[in-house]
Structures are given as structure tokens and as C-alpha cells.
Design a protein around this motif. Structure first.
Motif, mmCIF file in Angstrom:
data_model
loop_
_atom_site.group_PDB
_atom_site.id
_atom_site.type_symbol
_atom_site.label_atom_id
_atom_site.label_comp_id
_atom_site.label_asym_id
_atom_site.label_seq_id
_atom_site.Cartn_x
_atom_site.Cartn_y
_atom_site.Cartn_z
ATOM 1 N N GLU A 241 -28.976 -2.662 -10.245
ATOM 2 C CA GLU A 241 -28.891 -2.772 -11.694
ATOM 3 C C GLU A 241 -28.506 -1.439 -12.341
ATOM 4 N N TRP A 242 -28.908 -0.348 -11.709
ATOM 5 C CA TRP A 242 -28.589 0.977 -12.240
ATOM 6 C C TRP A 242 -27.083 1.204 -12.364
ATOM 7 N N SER A 243 -26.308 0.497 -11.532
ATOM 8 C CA SER A 243 -24.855 0.719 -11.494
ATOM 9 C C SER A 243 -24.208 0.542 -12.860
ATOM 10 N N LYS A 244 -24.739 -0.433 -13.643
ATOM 11 C CA LYS A 244 -24.155 -0.713 -14.958
ATOM 12 C C LYS A 244 -24.291 0.466 -15.915
ATOM 13 N N SER A 245 -25.284 1.323 -15.673
ATOM 14 C CA SER A 245 -25.548 2.419 -16.604
ATOM 15 C C SER A 245 -24.428 3.447 -16.629
ATOM 16 N N LEU A 246 -23.633 3.497 -15.563
ATOM 17 C CA LEU A 246 -22.555 4.492 -15.510
ATOM 18 C C LEU A 246 -21.386 4.123 -16.418
ATOM 19 N N ASP A 247 -21.292 2.843 -16.771
ATOM 20 C CA ASP A 247 -20.173 2.394 -17.600
ATOM 21 C C ASP A 247 -20.280 3.001 -18.993
ATOM 22 N N GLY A 248 -19.213 3.641 -19.439
ATOM 23 C CA GLY A 248 -19.178 4.236 -20.771
ATOM 24 C C GLY A 248 -19.844 5.592 -20.879
ATOM 25 N N ALA A 249 -20.230 6.190 -19.756
ATOM 26 C CA ALA A 249 -20.863 7.514 -19.801
ATOM 27 C C ALA A 249 -19.828 8.604 -20.043
ATOM 28 N N ASP A 250 -20.243 9.642 -20.747
ATOM 29 C CA ASP A 250 -19.368 10.798 -20.937
ATOM 30 C C ASP A 250 -19.334 11.676 -19.683
ATOM 31 N N LEU A 251 -20.506 11.804 -19.064
ATOM 32 C CA LEU A 251 -20.646 12.766 -17.973
ATOM 33 C C LEU A 251 -21.619 12.250 -16.924
ATOM 34 N N LEU A 252 -21.222 12.367 -15.666
ATOM 35 C CA LEU A 252 -22.101 12.098 -14.530
ATOM 36 C C LEU A 252 -22.285 13.398 -13.769
ATOM 37 N N ILE A 253 -23.539 13.812 -13.599
ATOM 38 C CA ILE A 253 -23.847 14.986 -12.781
ATOM 39 C C ILE A 253 -24.672 14.520 -11.592
ATOM 40 N N ASN A 254 -24.174 14.780 -10.403
ATOM 41 C CA ASN A 254 -24.869 14.393 -9.179
ATOM 42 C C ASN A 254 -25.608 15.606 -8.619
ATOM 43 N N LEU A 255 -26.952 15.510 -8.609
ATOM 44 C CA LEU A 255 -27.790 16.600 -8.119
ATOM 45 C C LEU A 255 -28.513 16.229 -6.828
ATOM 46 N N CYS A 256 -28.103 15.160 -6.177
ATOM 47 C CA CYS A 256 -28.830 14.662 -5.014
ATOM 48 C C CYS A 256 -28.764 15.640 -3.844
ATOM 49 N N GLY A 257 -29.849 15.699 -3.090
ATOM 50 C CA GLY A 257 -29.858 16.509 -1.878
ATOM 51 C C GLY A 257 -31.249 16.962 -1.488
ATOM 52 N N LYS A 258 -31.613 16.752 -0.236
ATOM 53 C CA LYS A 258 -32.884 17.242 0.296
ATOM 54 C C LYS A 258 -32.914 18.760 0.213
ATOM 55 N N ASN A 259 -34.057 19.311 -0.135
ATOM 56 C CA ASN A 259 -34.216 20.761 -0.243
ATOM 57 C C ASN A 259 -33.905 21.421 1.097
ATOM 58 N N VAL A 260 -33.055 22.461 1.078
ATOM 59 C CA VAL A 260 -32.696 23.156 2.317
ATOM 60 C C VAL A 260 -33.743 24.183 2.721
ATOM 61 N N ASN A 261 -34.793 24.314 1.921
ATOM 62 C CA ASN A 261 -35.861 25.259 2.235
ATOM 63 C C ASN A 261 -36.782 24.657 3.292
ATOM 64 N N CYS A 262 -36.261 24.572 4.538
ATOM 65 C CA CYS A 262 -36.989 23.987 5.655
ATOM 66 C C CYS A 262 -36.400 24.528 6.950
ATOM 67 N N ARG A 263 -37.057 24.274 8.067
ATOM 68 C CA ARG A 263 -36.492 24.650 9.366
ATOM 69 C C ARG A 263 -35.348 23.708 9.691
#
Length: 308
Positions: A56-78
Motif C-alpha cells: 500500500e505504501w507504493s501509492k504514496s510515491l505518486d505525485g511526490a516532489d522528492l524521494l530520499i532513500n536512506l536505507c542501509g544497515k549500520n556499517v559500524n560492526c565487524r
């Protein structure tokens, strides 16, 4: 309001909060895509996703001005095999998913920014690395950035502009690297790390947010852009600036061998501390962007004034 809708994928972390606060009074609606539900706060709404499947979240992208993708596991690990696989998958899979969803939209976001990392450049103590003449390094963290950016730019979304924003170390009072460094200073351990000659490429959290709006407004900009302050400083200088701003006259240094022992104990990698990241924001500067905090001394004083 200047903008209709801002989407922050994976925006429930520290930097996502910074961006949400920045756009709070600029956009009618801010939507955070997160694995965990959260209560709405004014015009900030959280939608649940898993970063792998459409919903359902997919519909939220329609008509957006800006998409910022910040996804990613923290690299502060072994860097174990398991952690390596998770670090890569947590970046590549959401990028692929967002590309698939965007390709189906009638009104896709005007701009898609992927927050990648300035660590993609080689260890540099000889000269700054910019978008045009910078040299890509080697090792696991660089391989992550390579795969991430390759996936991003190969995703077929011809209708929208895309920018891989290679972010330096973000400085803020609430989370990230700075509170940890400040704690070292408070306990008298805020001396140089290693030989102290490695460069620190940083950016104040306010500039990290402000430059995304600059990129949204400047439609001629696309591709790879470095997001670091114009003044990179050596580790020994950086730690001294923190000590001076906090009023601590001395700090015990941490030699490389001690850092390696400590990294094993706390579950991280010394590369995060000892690699010299000397990165220049050439394209931002050339486009006319004016940094709020171009100098490390002023940025550090500002953050400490807020933290105290």
C-alpha cells in the motif's frame, strides 16, 4: 507550503529525523517508509514497508516532489560474512524495489536522491577527491558503495532525475559520530586516533538537509554529487577543535594497535576511524551552494552549544 510531498525511505533513523525536521514547514506532507510503525506527528506520517515487497505504501510515491532513500544497515560492526551480506542487501534491495515502483507511476517523484557514502574514494592524504578527478578505492566498504550506486543508476526510471549523494560524516548533537567523539573528549580520551594524519570529511546536519533542497531546485544537477563541507581537517586537528570547544585542555591519543583491540571488543572496524577521507564538494560549490557551516571550528561550536 513550497512542496507537496517529501518521501523518506528508511527515514526513521537519525538522518531521516534531520530531514523530516528540515522539511516540516516546507512541505504539505512528509512520509517516512519504515519497518516499524510510528504515530503521526503533524504532517509527518510513517508507512510500514519491508524494503523488499510492494504494498500500500507504493501509492504514496505518486505525485511526490522528492524521494530520499536512506536505507542501509549500520556499517559500524565487524565485517563478518553475515554482516557483509546484510549490509549489501539492506542497500541494494530497497533501491531495486523503489525503482520498480517508480517505473509504474503516472506521476513519479521529480527527484530521487540515494544517500550513498563519500567513503567510496580511496584513502587520500595527498589531494582532495572530487566528483571529476577522485579515485575510487578498494576494500569491502568501497565494494558496497560500488554495488549500491551501480544498482541505483542501472534502475530504469527515465522520467525522473537521480542523484547519488555521497555523504561525509554528518555532525549533529543527537546521534551519529559526533556524540561518541565528544564522550571521548569528556573522559580525557580525545586525543588523535592512529597517527592523526587521516583527513575527516564532514558535513553539519543542517547542510546535509539544506543541500537536498538545493538539488531539488537546481534541475540541471544529476549523477554523483559529494556532500561534504569544503574544509576537510586532519584527525588530530578535528579532535583538538572538539577539545577546545568543550574546554578540555588535553586528550590521551589512541594508537592504531589499541584501536584494533578496542574495535574487536566493541564490534566495529578500525577502517571507520583510520581511513583518510579527503573529499571535496566540487559540484555543489560550482553550482553556487553556500554552506551554512563551511568550517569545522564553527560547526563543532554550534553542535556543542546545542548539546550543553
Amino acid at each position: 507550503m513550497k512542496y507537496n510531498k517529501i518521501i523518506l525511505a528508511g527515514g526513521n533513523g537519525y538522518l531521516g529525523q534531520v530531514f523530516a525536521e528540515y522539511y516540516h514547514n516546507l512541505a504539505t506532507e512528509i512520509i517516512i517508509l519504515s519497518r516499524k510503525p510510528a504515530a503521526s506527528q503533524g504532517n509527518i506520517t510513517t508507512l510500514v514497508w519491508n524494503g523488499v515487497d510492494e504494498g500500500e505504501w507504493s501509492k504514496s510515491l505518486d505525485g511526490a516532489d522528492l524521494l530520499i532513500n536512506l536505507c542501509g544497515k549500520n556499517v559500524n560492526c565487524r565485517y563478518t560474512a553475515k554482516n557483509k551480506a546484510e549490509i549489501i542487501a539492506s542497500r541494494v534491495n530497497p533501491t531495486i524495489l523503489l525503482g520498480k515502483v517508480i517505473a509504474k507511476l503516472q506521476n513519479p517523484p521529480e527527484l530521487w536522491i540515494n544517500i550513498t557514502s563519500a567513503t567510496i574514494y580511496r584513502h587520500a592524504e595527498d589531494r582532495p577527491q572530487d566528483e571529476e578527478t577522485g579515485e575510487i578505492g578498494y576494500g569491502f566498504s568501497i565494494d558496497v558503495c560500488r554495488q549500491w550506486e551501480q544498482t541505483f543508476f542501472e534502475t530504469s526510471t527515465p522520467q525522473i532525475r537521480k542523484i547519488a549523494l555521497r555523504m561525509g560524516i554528518v555532525l549533529g548533537s543527537r546521534d551519529g559520530a559526533f556524540p561518541r567523539l565528544l564522550n571521548l573528549v569528556k573522559f580525557g580520551l580525545g586525543g588523535k586516533q592512529g597517527d592523526g594524519q587521516q583527513y575527516v570529511s564532514w558535513v553539519h546536519e543542517q547542510d546535509a538537509a539544506k543541500c537536498t533542497e538545493w538539488l531539488l531546485q537546481h534541475k540541471e544537477l544529476s549523477g554523483v554529487i559529494n556532500c561534504t563541507a569544503p574544509e576537510a581537517v586532519k584527525n588530530t586537528t578535528f579532535m583538538k577543535l572538539i577539545r577546545n570547544a568543550y574546554g578540555v585542555p588535553f586528550g590521551l591519543p589512541s594508537p592504531a594497535w589499541l584501536l584494533e583491540m578496542g574495535a574487536v571488543v566493541i564490534g566495529t572496524e578500525t577502517e571507520l576511524i583510520l581511513k583518510s577521507r579527503w573529499v571535496a564538494p566540487k559540484r555543489l560549490v560550482d553550482s553556487g551552494y553556500s554552506f551554512i557551516f563551511p568550517r569545522a571550528e564553527h560547526a563543532i561550536k554550534d553542535i556543542i552549544s546545542i548539546a550543553n
